[in-house]
Design an enzyme around this catalytic site. Structure first.
Site, PDB file in Angstrom:
ATOM      1  N   SER A 223      15.822 125.826  -8.691  1.00  0.00           N
ATOM      2  CA  SER A 223      15.857 126.580  -7.576  1.00  0.00           C
ATOM      3  C   SER A 223      15.322 125.599  -6.261  1.00  0.00           C
ATOM      4  O   SER A 223      14.536 126.056  -5.627  1.00  0.00           O
ATOM      5  CB  SER A 223      15.229 127.857  -7.543  1.00  0.00           C
ATOM      6  OG  SER A 223      15.717 128.847  -8.758  1.00  0.00           O
ATOM      7  N   ASP A 224      16.110 124.642  -5.994  1.00  0.00           N
ATOM      8  CA  ASP A 224      15.683 123.859  -4.976  1.00  0.00           C
ATOM      9  C   ASP A 224      14.132 123.395  -4.890  1.00  0.00           C
ATOM     10  O   ASP A 224      13.712 123.071  -3.822  1.00  0.00           O
ATOM     11  CB  ASP A 224      15.933 124.544  -3.574  1.00  0.00           C
ATOM     12  CG  ASP A 224      17.275 124.606  -3.263  1.00  0.00           C
ATOM     13  OD1 ASP A 224      18.168 123.636  -3.692  1.00  0.00           O
ATOM     14  OD2 ASP A 224      17.743 125.699  -2.581  1.00  0.00           O
ATOM     15  N   ALA A 225      13.829 123.103  -6.143  1.00  0.00           N
ATOM     16  CA  ALA A 225      12.476 122.449  -6.190  1.00  0.00           C
ATOM     17  C   ALA A 225      12.988 120.740  -6.297  1.00  0.00           C
ATOM     18  O   ALA A 225      13.825 120.548  -6.732  1.00  0.00           O
ATOM     19  CB  ALA A 225      11.532 122.930  -7.401  1.00  0.00           C
ATOM     20  N   ARG A 407      27.057 125.161  -2.954  1.00  0.00           N
ATOM     21  CA  ARG A 407      26.749 124.928  -1.440  1.00  0.00           C
ATOM     22  C   ARG A 407      28.089 123.776  -0.926  1.00  0.00           C
ATOM     23  O   ARG A 407      28.161 123.948   0.393  1.00  0.00           O
ATOM     24  CB  ARG A 407      25.432 124.357  -1.120  1.00  0.00           C
ATOM     25  CG  ARG A 407      24.436 125.165  -1.685  1.00  0.00           C
ATOM     26  CD  ARG A 407      23.289 125.045  -1.154  1.00  0.00           C
ATOM     27  NE  ARG A 407      22.291 126.000  -1.633  1.00  0.00           N
ATOM     28  CZ  ARG A 407      21.255 125.683  -2.246  1.00  0.00           C
ATOM     29  NH1 ARG A 407      20.746 124.237  -2.430  1.00  0.00           N
ATOM     30  NH2 ARG A 407      20.366 126.493  -3.090  1.00  0.00           N
TER      31      ARG A 407
END
Lengths: 610, 356
Positions: A223-225, A407
């Site tokens: 998650s976008d870490a 995305r």
């Protein structure tokens, strides 16, 4: 009806001014005259075939764009003219005057056929695009490969760009910005664009070229870490300085009193204790290069008391004073970077102190690429545990590949590939929108990579740092330009279990500088009511907020108090001693006091709970 | 156990905060709805208020809806016969006198108005001069005379010119065919049978028309439904309208929440809006009302009338910091702990404890 359809209405700025027979010819006529300079170049004309109307616009507020005029399948911007521009014989305005380039508004654009490049001109073409990238604004063209990204990502990426830390000004040492961020080793991106160069961003860059591996890493980059390489961080990757300026002045007050910069005497009202002033110099101002922690004094200042004192019979006695020193805000620490002492035009002394603190990337700091791929550091991994290539290169960031497909930021992949080939070949590339066919672009990067012995699509065998074993899958690695954004944990982190309360309501304070709590608001309250957690709700609203034990008179229901001399509770209304101690919220007590001030007497009738 | 049996077959546990849950269940999708209304232009069906604006309209209990509509079901024996349906439709759509004339002569001096009817229009609406004259005669204070087959003379004995003029305007605007207030009516087909959809609502008069099934009349005017069919029907309409709108928007909200809102709005026999002037403004507790809106008004009134707050509701108890009476706060210990000492065994045990 038939007679009207042959008529073509002409509108000037939306007002009908008359009719013409042939609208198309009329519009052409207006255009011809405009190119000749007979009428103003600011006028735009459009013929609307469906409505049989001609719209002439001469009002303000129309966004217009420049095009090269094409006549008879030939661009009017000939090589000879281009040569003249290069030798500075003529300028852009000459082209406008001579009818080589014209500005069109949105309505007139409906009438034209534009060729993207000179070789695509057909007999029907009326205009030629000066530069295809100009369909984006300057800010969007400052990014690379915008045409390969999802359209919604472009404004977001631009937003990240303005939040990035970098070399914001070269004279940062002489400036006293209220808050400023300065990246330690800013780098020029390997891939730049026309917009980037036009804005001269390479002269004050705001980012660094990070080596990136597209891989998961033990769940640390979900998650976008982001997983950051500790070795890189130790060598200065993403390191920055945070400057904050504290300012104060010696204010003058009516009656001849004024503030003084000095270390306050221990008798001063509101004295903070000896330790707080330990770092001040003789003049009451802190010395440069002094380490400083929260709530230590930066500028010692004494002010006259808030209220005028009564005159004693012995004339003016010793003047009382009040401590009004500037302290470092809670949760901050750093080093005094510089001190400036000056005077205002009103001849009052002012002091500005710049505090510097070095921000090394840590858990919770925010980074973003140029393609709206932002992430928060979740692990600063030991390099020995991180994957490495056959050459021993350990990536700076391990980025989760799941952040890409949904995305649709394909530009990120291109950025990585181009950055990799540019860094092995020692070259800079251009990534302006529509400047090159995507296929040719990848070919160009691939050829360079192959020449230097790399996989042409940037894939690499990585070895697990923990076991030393080679991963069975090849992993896409590259070099992409990353920005360190201004959102850093160290300026935001805050906790509270107990702490200061507001004087008026006895409820906890709000906000980081006041060591406040997080608001348990109306909607949160509703959630607990809806769930039926009545005791948890009571704990939040009362026990952890403004619980107040209050004496209530059993006879008259008014609020009383405890007399500690007689050791008895007293009701002031009926002077009785038959009172009960109950716990209510202080806000409610305050509310009762307030309606008392309206001459309304509230009474609390007590009933024993069975 | 007794409590167990009591709870058998009950969907909602005692002490459940049904109101809050209903509010949250409706409020959450409400935040996602757009305030903008889309107009589906084209199709002959009538324009209606939809989406959030309509929900607000219902919940605010507006007296007149922005777009009142009706759906008129027809008697079983005619609903499949187009020609008969058409004659019912003729009797429903409102036609004003002004729409049937080609011109009119106004003589204010002699207080006469001569209407020249348009034959084409008369034929289109399947009517004639005599019928129209008889409808016009129902207007107050006017004397109507059929002069020719397509000419009607109207006389008015007004005291002032203004009064005469006003009367003539009323005559021109008078309903000559159909039901007043039905601005538009369309025949719609559903399967083999037809029904009539209208823009504008007037239940009292429509249900009196021959061929209309008065047991299956639908209007979205809540106050009119209350007037004609009573409060229960209005309550059902509120819940149903809310359900249709939320469904149209593509959200799923359980009907029980909407029914609760409808119940709260109508339980006292009238329609109350949700908010300051209705449901929330009529709470029993002073504190609950003061905590919502118009604090000073409620406090001052309470002091004037010496009101007493029994601290039964949720808002009051949160305000003073007591445990609320919902959820886990709903249950209390039934036994008095002092009574416990009367029990022999317990007493001895406690005494033994004290001795230790």
């Amino acid at each position: 009806m038939t007679s009207e359809s042959t008529k073509c209405y002409v509108y000037l700025d939306g007002k009908a001014i008359g009719t013409v027979k042939d609208g198309k010819a009329f519009a052409e006529e207006v255009r011809r005259n405009r190119r000749l300079g007979v009428i103003s170049a600011e006028i735009n004309v459009a013929y609307l075939k469906k409505l049989s109307e001609v719209h002439i616009n001469a009002d303000r507020g129309r966004a217009r764009k420049a095009y090269i005029i094409v006549e008879d399948g030939k661009s009017k911007l000939t090589p000879e003219i281009l040569e003249k521009i290069k030798t500075k014989e003529i300028d852009f305005n000459y082209l406008l005057r001579k009818g080589i380039i014209e500005y069109l508004d949105a309505e007139e654009e409906e009438n034209i056929l534009v060729a993207l490049s000179a070789d695509k001109i057909t007999p029907k073409t009326t205009h030629l695009e000066i530069e295809p990238a100009s369909m984006f604004g300057l800010t969007f063209t400052a990014n690379v490969f915008p045409e390969t990204n999802s359209a919604g990502r472009l404004p977001l990426a631009s937003n990240h760009m303005k939040q990035s830390q970098g070399l914001y000004a070269v004279n940062f040492n002489k400036r006293y910005d209220a808050r400023a961020y300065l990246l330690f080793y800013p780098q020029v991106p390997i891939i730049t664009s026309v917009g980037y160069r036009t804005l001269k961003l390479q002269r004050h860059p705001a980012g660094q070229n990070f080596v990136i591996a597209l891989s998961t890493y033990y769940g640390y980059n979900m998650s976008d870490a982001l997983v950051l390489n500790k070795a890189a961080v130790d060598r200065g990757l993403g390191r920055s300085a945070f400057f904050k300026t504290y300012a104060d002045e010696e204010r003058r007050y009516p009656g001849g009193q004024q503030d003084y910069f000095k270390t306050p005497a221990a008798t001063t009202e509101g004295y903070l204790g000896e330790h707080a002033y330990a770092k001040l110099g003789e003049d009451g101002i802190i010395e440069p290069e002094m380490n400083i922690k929260e709530s230590e004094v930066l500028i010692g200042k004494v002010s006259p008391p808030r209220f005028l004192e009564e005159q004693t019979s012995f004339g003016v006695g010793e003047e009382k004073s009040r401590d009004n020193s500037v302290t470092l805000r809670t949760g901050e620490e750093g080093v005094i970077d510089s001190v400036m002492v000056s005077e205002t035009t009103g001849a009052t002394k002012i002091v500005k102190i710049r505090v510097r603190s070095i921000k090394i990337p840590e858990l919770g700091d925010k980074f973003a690429s140029r393609h709206n791929q932002k992430g928060v550091v979740a692990l600063v991994a030991d390099p020995k545990d991180m994957p490495f290539t056959k050459e021993g290169i350990i990536p700076d960031i391990v980025l989760n590949p799941h952040s890409l497909p949904s995305r649709m930021t394909f530009g990120h992949l291109l950025d990585m590939l181009g950055g990799k080939s540019g860094s092995v070949a020692g070259k800079h590339f251009d990534g302006t929108a529509f400047s090159m066919n995507g296929h040719d672009r990848i070919d160009q990067y691939s050829r360079l990579l192959e020449e230097h012995g790399y996989d042409k699509f940037g894939d690499e065998y990585l070895y697990d740092g923990r076991s030393g074993k080679r991963y069975s899958a090849r992993i896409y690695t590259g070099v992409a330009y990353f920005n360190k954004l201004t959102h850093m944990v160290s300026t935001k982190l805050q906790v509270r279990s107990r702490g200061p309360v507001q004087i008026l309501t006895h409820q906890p304070t709000e906000g980081k500088p006041r060591k406040g709590g997080l608001r348990f608001g109306e909607m949160e309250r509703d959630a607990l009511v809806g769930y039926g957690a009545s005791l948890l709700l009571k704990e939040r609203m009362l026990d952890q907020s403004d619980k107040a034990p209050i004496w209530i008179c059993r006879e008259c229901g008014d609020i009383g108090y405890y007399d500690h001399i007689k050791n008895l509770p007293v009701c002031p209304t009926d002077s009785g001693n038959n009172l009960e101690l109950i716990e209510i919220s202080y806000a409610f007590k305050l509310f009762l006091d307030e309606i008392k001030s309206l001459h309304i007497l509230p009474r609390i009738n007590l009933k024993s709970e069975a | 156990m007794a409590t167990e049996r009591k709870n058998d077959g009950i969907d909602v546990v005692p002490g459940e905060a049904v109101g809050v849950i209903a509010a949250q269940s409706i409020g959450e999708p409400g935040t996602q709805m757009v305030l903008r209304t889309f107009h589906s232009a084209g199709i002959s069906s009538v324009i209606t208020t939809k989406g959030l604006p309509r929900i607000i309209e219902i919940v605010d209990a507006r007296k007149k809806p922005k777009a009142p509509t009706m759906e008129i079901a027809l008697e079983k024996d005619i609903e499949k016969k187009y020609e008969k349906v058409r004659s019912v439709w003729r009797a429903i759509e409102e036609v004003k006198a002004r729409q049937l004339i080609s011109s009119f002569d106004e003589d204010l001096k002699n207080s006469t108005l001569v209407l020249h009817l348009d034959r084409d229009k008369l034929n289109f609406y399947e009517t004639n001069g005599r019928l129209i004259a008889s409808r016009l005669a129902k207007q107050e204070g006017v004397h109507v005379e059929l002069v020719g087959p397509e000419t009607i003379k109207v006389k008015f004995k007004g005291k002032t010119v203004e009064a005469t003029r006003r009367a003539f305007i009323n005559v021109l605007g008078a309903t000559v065919i159909g039901v007043k207030g039905i601005m538009k009516a369309n025949i719609q087909q559903e399967g083999e049978s037809f029904y009539i959809a209208t823009f504008g609502s007037n239940m009292e008069e429509v249900m009196a028309i021959e061929g209309v099934d008065k047991w299956n009349l639908y209007s979205n005017d809540i106050f009119e439904v209350m007037r004609v069919y009573g409060i229960e029907a209005a309550r059902n309409l509120i819940a149903r309208e809310l359900a249709t709108i939320i469904d149209e928007e593509g959200f799923t909200v359980s009907y029980r929440h909407l029914a609760l809102v409808a119940d709260a709005m109508t339980y006292d026999g009238t329609i109350r809006s949700v908010g300051r002037h209705g449901v929330a403004g009529r709470k029993e507790s002073v504190f609950a009302r003061a905590a919502y809106e118009e604090t000073v008004k409620h406090i001052v009134n309470a002091s004037v009338f010496g009101e007493r707050d029994f601290l039964k509701g949720v808002a009051e108890n949160i305000l003073i910091g007591k445990q609320i009476g919902l959820g886990t706060g709903n249950v209390k210990l039934a036994m008095n702990k002092d009574d416990l000492k009367k029990v022999k065994g317990v007493r001895k045990k406690e005494e033994a404890k004290e001795k230790e």
